[in-house]
Design a protein around this motif. Structure first.
Motif, PDB file in Angstrom:
ATOM      1  N   MET A  18      -5.528   6.030  -5.156  1.00 36.10           N
ATOM      2  CA  MET A  18      -5.615   6.052  -3.705  1.00 36.10           C
ATOM      3  C   MET A  18      -5.976   7.443  -3.199  1.00 36.10           C
ATOM      4  SD  MET A  18      -2.767   4.931  -0.820  1.00 36.10           S
ATOM      5  CE  MET A  18      -2.576   3.281  -1.466  1.00 36.10           C
ATOM      6  N   LYS A  19      -5.349   8.451  -3.744  1.00 34.35           N
ATOM      7  CA  LYS A  19      -5.613   9.817  -3.283  1.00 34.35           C
ATOM      8  C   LYS A  19      -7.056  10.222  -3.551  1.00 34.35           C
ATOM      9  CE  LYS A  19      -0.851  11.444  -3.790  1.00 34.35           C
ATOM     10  NZ  LYS A  19       0.073  12.319  -4.555  1.00 34.35           N
ATOM     11  N   ASN A  20      -7.617   9.741  -4.640  1.00 34.07           N
ATOM     12  CA  ASN A  20      -8.993  10.124  -4.988  1.00 34.07           C
ATOM     13  C   ASN A  20     -10.039   9.236  -4.334  1.00 34.07           C
ATOM     14  OD1 ASN A  20      -8.718  12.408  -6.743  1.00 34.07           O
ATOM     15  ND2 ASN A  20      -7.833  11.055  -8.276  1.00 34.07           N
ATOM     16  N   HIS A  21      -9.760   7.931  -4.241  1.00 32.85           N
ATOM     17  CA  HIS A  21     -10.754   6.988  -3.721  1.00 32.85           C
ATOM     18  C   HIS A  21     -10.608   6.733  -2.222  1.00 32.85           C
ATOM     19  CE1 HIS A  21     -12.546   5.591  -7.569  1.00 32.85           C
ATOM     20  NE2 HIS A  21     -11.363   5.940  -8.056  1.00 32.85           N
ATOM     21  N   ALA A  22      -9.407   6.948  -1.688  1.00 28.91           N
ATOM     22  CA  ALA A  22      -9.183   6.659  -0.268  1.00 28.91           C
ATOM     23  C   ALA A  22      -8.191   7.659   0.315  1.00 28.91           C
ATOM     24  CB  ALA A  22      -8.676   5.233  -0.103  1.00 28.91           C
ATOM     25  N   PRO A  23      -8.541   8.938   0.357  1.00 31.91           N
ATOM     26  CA  PRO A  23      -7.605   9.953   0.852  1.00 31.91           C
ATOM     27  C   PRO A  23      -7.227   9.762   2.321  1.00 31.91           C
ATOM     28  CG  PRO A  23      -9.794  10.892   0.549  1.00 31.91           C
ATOM     29  CD  PRO A  23      -9.809   9.546  -0.089  1.00 31.91           C
ATOM     30  N   ASN A  24      -8.149   9.238   3.119  1.00 35.58           N
ATOM     31  CA  ASN A  24      -7.821   8.995   4.530  1.00 35.58           C
ATOM     32  C   ASN A  24      -6.793   7.871   4.667  1.00 35.58           C
ATOM     33  OD1 ASN A  24      -9.831  10.794   6.022  1.00 35.58           O
ATOM     34  ND2 ASN A  24     -11.155   9.678   4.608  1.00 35.58           N
ATOM     35  N   MET A  25      -6.902   6.893   3.786  1.00 34.84           N
ATOM     36  CA  MET A  25      -5.919   5.822   3.813  1.00 34.84           C
ATOM     37  C   MET A  25      -4.573   6.319   3.292  1.00 34.84           C
ATOM     38  SD  MET A  25      -5.638   2.154   2.071  1.00 34.84           S
ATOM     39  CE  MET A  25      -4.373   2.855   1.063  1.00 34.84           C
ATOM     40  N   TYR A  26      -4.593   7.191   2.307  1.00 33.01           N
ATOM     41  CA  TYR A  26      -3.335   7.770   1.837  1.00 33.01           C
ATOM     42  C   TYR A  26      -2.647   8.523   2.979  1.00 33.01           C
ATOM     43  CZ  TYR A  26       0.095  10.396  -0.773  1.00 33.01           C
ATOM     44  OH  TYR A  26       1.283  10.930  -1.202  1.00 33.01           O
ATOM     45  N   ARG A  27      -3.429   9.211   3.801  1.00 36.39           N
ATOM     46  CA  ARG A  27      -2.851   9.899   4.959  1.00 36.39           C
ATOM     47  C   ARG A  27      -2.202   8.908   5.920  1.00 36.39           C
ATOM     48  NH1 ARG A  27      -0.896  12.666   6.863  1.00 36.39           N
ATOM     49  NH2 ARG A  27      -1.990  13.576   8.643  1.00 36.39           N
ATOM     50  N   TRP A  28      -2.768   7.705   5.997  1.00 37.34           N
ATOM     51  CA  TRP A  28      -2.153   6.671   6.831  1.00 37.34           C
ATOM     52  C   TRP A  28      -0.762   6.319   6.320  1.00 37.34           C
ATOM     53  CZ3 TRP A  28      -1.126   1.733   4.792  1.00 37.34           C
ATOM     54  CH2 TRP A  28      -0.624   0.800   5.706  1.00 37.34           C
ATOM     55  N   THR A  29      -0.573   6.230   4.998  1.00 35.88           N
ATOM     56  CA  THR A  29       0.760   5.932   4.469  1.00 35.88           C
ATOM     57  C   THR A  29       1.746   7.038   4.840  1.00 35.88           C
ATOM     58  OG1 THR A  29       0.488   6.992   2.279  1.00 35.88           O
ATOM     59  CG2 THR A  29      -0.257   4.699   2.515  1.00 35.88           C
ATOM     60  N   LEU A  89       0.803  -1.225   0.000  1.00 36.55           N
ATOM     61  CA  LEU A  89       0.000   0.000   0.000  1.00 36.55           C
ATOM     62  C   LEU A  89       0.833   1.270   0.000  1.00 36.55           C
ATOM     63  CD1 LEU A  89      -2.886  -1.008   2.432  1.00 36.55           C
ATOM     64  CD2 LEU A  89      -2.973  -0.811  -0.058  1.00 36.55           C
ATOM     65  N   TYR A  90       2.139   1.155   0.260  1.00 36.03           N
ATOM     66  CA  TYR A  90       2.978   2.349   0.208  1.00 36.03           C
ATOM     67  C   TYR A  90       3.851   2.368  -1.043  1.00 36.03           C
ATOM     68  CZ  TYR A  90       6.735   5.640   1.089  1.00 36.03           C
ATOM     69  OH  TYR A  90       7.649   6.652   0.960  1.00 36.03           O
ATOM     70  N   ALA A  91       4.847   1.492  -1.099  1.00 35.26           N
ATOM     71  CA  ALA A  91       5.858   1.599  -2.153  1.00 35.26           C
ATOM     72  C   ALA A  91       5.272   1.454  -3.550  1.00 35.26           C
ATOM     73  CB  ALA A  91       6.955   0.561  -1.932  1.00 35.26           C
ATOM     74  N   HIS A  92       4.331   0.553  -3.727  1.00 39.47           N
ATOM     75  CA  HIS A  92       3.727   0.356  -5.041  1.00 39.47           C
ATOM     76  C   HIS A  92       2.460   1.193  -5.204  1.00 39.47           C
ATOM     77  CE1 HIS A  92       5.730  -3.464  -6.714  1.00 39.47           C
ATOM     78  NE2 HIS A  92       6.432  -3.101  -5.657  1.00 39.47           N
ATOM     79  N   LEU A  93       1.468   0.867  -4.386  1.00 36.63           N
ATOM     80  CA  LEU A  93       0.132   1.432  -4.614  1.00 36.63           C
ATOM     81  C   LEU A  93      -0.017   2.858  -4.105  1.00 36.63           C
ATOM     82  CD1 LEU A  93      -1.758  -1.836  -3.692  1.00 36.63           C
ATOM     83  CD2 LEU A  93      -1.515  -0.858  -5.988  1.00 36.63           C
ATOM     84  N   GLY A  94       0.878   3.288  -3.205  1.00 37.15           N
ATOM     85  CA  GLY A  94       0.789   4.649  -2.673  1.00 37.15           C
ATOM     86  C   GLY A  94       1.760   5.628  -3.293  1.00 37.15           C
ATOM     87  N   ARG A  95       2.750   5.119  -4.083  1.00 39.35           N
ATOM     88  CA  ARG A  95       3.747   6.007  -4.669  1.00 39.35           C
ATOM     89  C   ARG A  95       3.746   5.992  -6.192  1.00 39.35           C
ATOM     90  NH1 ARG A  95       8.810   5.306  -4.420  1.00 39.35           N
ATOM     91  NH2 ARG A  95       9.512   7.450  -4.122  1.00 39.35           N
ATOM     92  N   ASP A  96       3.548   4.820  -6.802  1.00 42.57           N
ATOM     93  CA  ASP A  96       3.589   4.743  -8.258  1.00 42.57           C
ATOM     94  C   ASP A  96       2.493   5.624  -8.863  1.00 42.57           C
ATOM     95  OD1 ASP A  96       5.610   2.966  -7.860  1.00 42.57           O
ATOM     96  OD2 ASP A  96       4.566   1.215  -8.653  1.00 42.57           O
ATOM     97  N   PRO A  97       2.763   6.255 -10.000  1.00 42.22           N
ATOM     98  CA  PRO A  97       1.855   7.283 -10.543  1.00 42.22           C
ATOM     99  C   PRO A  97       0.399   6.868 -10.702  1.00 42.22           C
ATOM    100  CG  PRO A  97       3.944   7.338 -11.701  1.00 42.22           C
ATOM    101  CD  PRO A  97       4.005   6.142 -10.796  1.00 42.22           C
ATOM    102  N   VAL A  98       0.138   5.720 -11.324  1.00 43.20           N
ATOM    103  CA  VAL A  98      -1.259   5.347 -11.588  1.00 43.20           C
ATOM    104  C   VAL A  98      -2.007   4.989 -10.299  1.00 43.20           C
ATOM    105  CG1 VAL A  98      -2.770   3.678 -12.732  1.00 43.20           C
ATOM    106  CG2 VAL A  98      -0.839   4.675 -13.977  1.00 43.20           C
ATOM    107  N   PRO A  99      -1.527   4.051  -9.479  1.00 43.81           N
ATOM    108  CA  PRO A  99      -2.294   3.709  -8.270  1.00 43.81           C
ATOM    109  C   PRO A  99      -2.283   4.799  -7.211  1.00 43.81           C
ATOM    110  CG  PRO A  99      -0.209   2.541  -8.297  1.00 43.81           C
ATOM    111  CD  PRO A  99      -0.351   3.177  -9.640  1.00 43.81           C
ATOM    112  N   ALA A 100      -1.241   5.642  -7.179  1.00 47.93           N
ATOM    113  CA  ALA A 100      -1.229   6.735  -6.198  1.00 47.93           C
ATOM    114  C   ALA A 100      -2.380   7.686  -6.465  1.00 47.93           C
ATOM    115  CB  ALA A 100       0.099   7.486  -6.245  1.00 47.93           C
TER     116      ALA A 100
END
Length: 374
Positions: free
Chosen positions: A221-232, A207-218
């Protein structure tokens, strides 16, 4: 332990480095991070562990530990962590171990899909990440090595079950997970308690290195789960960073928002786990202490097929699945009858009771930085 900082060999783009890094940060353990291009790593660490793999930590006295779980357990045993990765409450401890299995192994498919299936949108970022430490004067041989590594990792997609037929389901089910995680993180700063646990560290893998940082999944995450992005973000800071949660009141009560997340794990991860066990149980009796693999280069025990949503997925069976799941069943076995009953009652509605008592015929352990048959 010496005051000299721990050296962590890893990379920002590395899935498993994120798990160790956040543990060190949250526990205020001084460390310095070095790239895999570091001459000491190439000439000293790699020969010691027998393969080019990260993350690896080296302590002041020269102790080398590889594998995220082994690294965290090393610090749990040799340092007084600010907050232990393992909660005191038995059921919460068990949940942390279940999240560890899922975080380490259950999200690899979407993580690798979103990293490698969109080259036109991600290649610049990925190439930069794989080139860490080489600098502007990297040789042609070094740049060719980066291209070779990228080709190698992107080539793993079919082995992980990422194909043209399965991609729609991989994406749909990942967005479903985001829809379950975000309501949790709008109410709670961490997965299980007011403090980070192994659940948080392991979920940081994908959820961090791949899905929270890479351009497409980041972006997703920011749009669909901004609270979870804040967790990262929170997991990479030494303090809790609750500036956007002034309404939060710490509580030791187990979050009700865990229910849908646990149901998700039961629905999408348990069929894969059970199919993996069937493949393991069909193997010839292994020789204790030998490498747990049927492949000369990769730790693979076979291929397993299982249902995932509306599609059938076939992916590699790795010994790490059993090394990690054993931690759940082994801890469960240490509990009192009352605690075991409580755990079964809590986990059965989510379809997770299958992790409590292992039906795998053979066990996997680690020796000399490798997975071997116990």
């Amino acid at each position: 332990m010496s005051d000299r900082p721990i050296r962590l060999y890893g990379a920002k783009i590395s899935m498993f480095t994120g798990k160790v890094r956040s543990y060190l940060i949250k526990n205020h353990i001084p460390f310095e991070e070095a790239a895999v291009s570091d001459p000491h790593f190439v000439n000293h660490i790699v020969p010691k562990i027998g393969r080019n793999i990260i993350p690896v930590i080296e302590t002041a006295d020269g102790t080398i530990v590889q594998d995220t779980t082994d690294i965290i357990d090393y610090f749990e045993a040799h340092v007084s962590p600010r907050v232990s990765a393992y909660p005191d409450d038995a059921l919460t401890h068990l949940l942390a171990l279940i999240f560890e299995v899922f975080g380490d192994l259950g999200l690899t498919r979407p993580a690798m899909h979103y990293r490698w299936s969109f080259p036109d949108q991600t290649n610049g970022f990925i190439t930069h990440g794989f080139s860490a430490g080489l600098g502007p004067d990297a040789s042609e041989q070094q740049r060719a090595g980066v291209d070779k590594a990228i080709k190698k990792f992107s080539g793993f997609l079919p082995m992980l079950g990422v194909t043209a037929e399965t991609i729609p389901e991989v994406e749909r089910s990942y967005l479903e997970l985001l829809s379950l995680l975000d309501p949790h993180f709008v109410r709670h700063p961490y997965f299980l308690s007011p403090r980070p646990t192994m659940a948080d560290y392991s979920m940081m893998c994908s959820l961090y290195a791949h899905l929270g940082r890479d351009p497409v999944p980041a972006g997703l995450m920011k749009n669909h789960a901004p609270n979870m992005y804040r967790w990262t973000e929170r997991m990479n800071l030494p303090h809790d960073d609750l500036s956007d949660m002034p309404y939060y009141s710490p509580s030791e009560t187990r979050p009700e928002t865990l229910g849908p997340i646990l149901s998700y794990i039961g629905q999408y991860f348990m069929p894969q786990y059970q199919a993996n066990v069937e493949i393991l149980n069909a193997l010839p009796v292994p020789i204790s202490g030998t490498r747990a693999s049927l492949h000369p280069k990769f730790f693979v025990l076979g291929m397993a097929s299982f249902n995932h949503g509306d599609v059938s997925i076939t992916s590699a069976v790795t010994p790490m699945m059993f090394y990690m799941s054993q931690r759940v069943s082994d801890f469960y076995a240490t509990l009192s009858d009352t605690e075991q009953s409580k755990a079964r009652d809590y986990l059965s509605p989510y379809g997770l009771e299958g992790l409590l008592i292992s039906t795998a015929k053979y066990r996997v352990t680690r020796k000399d930085h490798l997975e071997v048959w116990e």
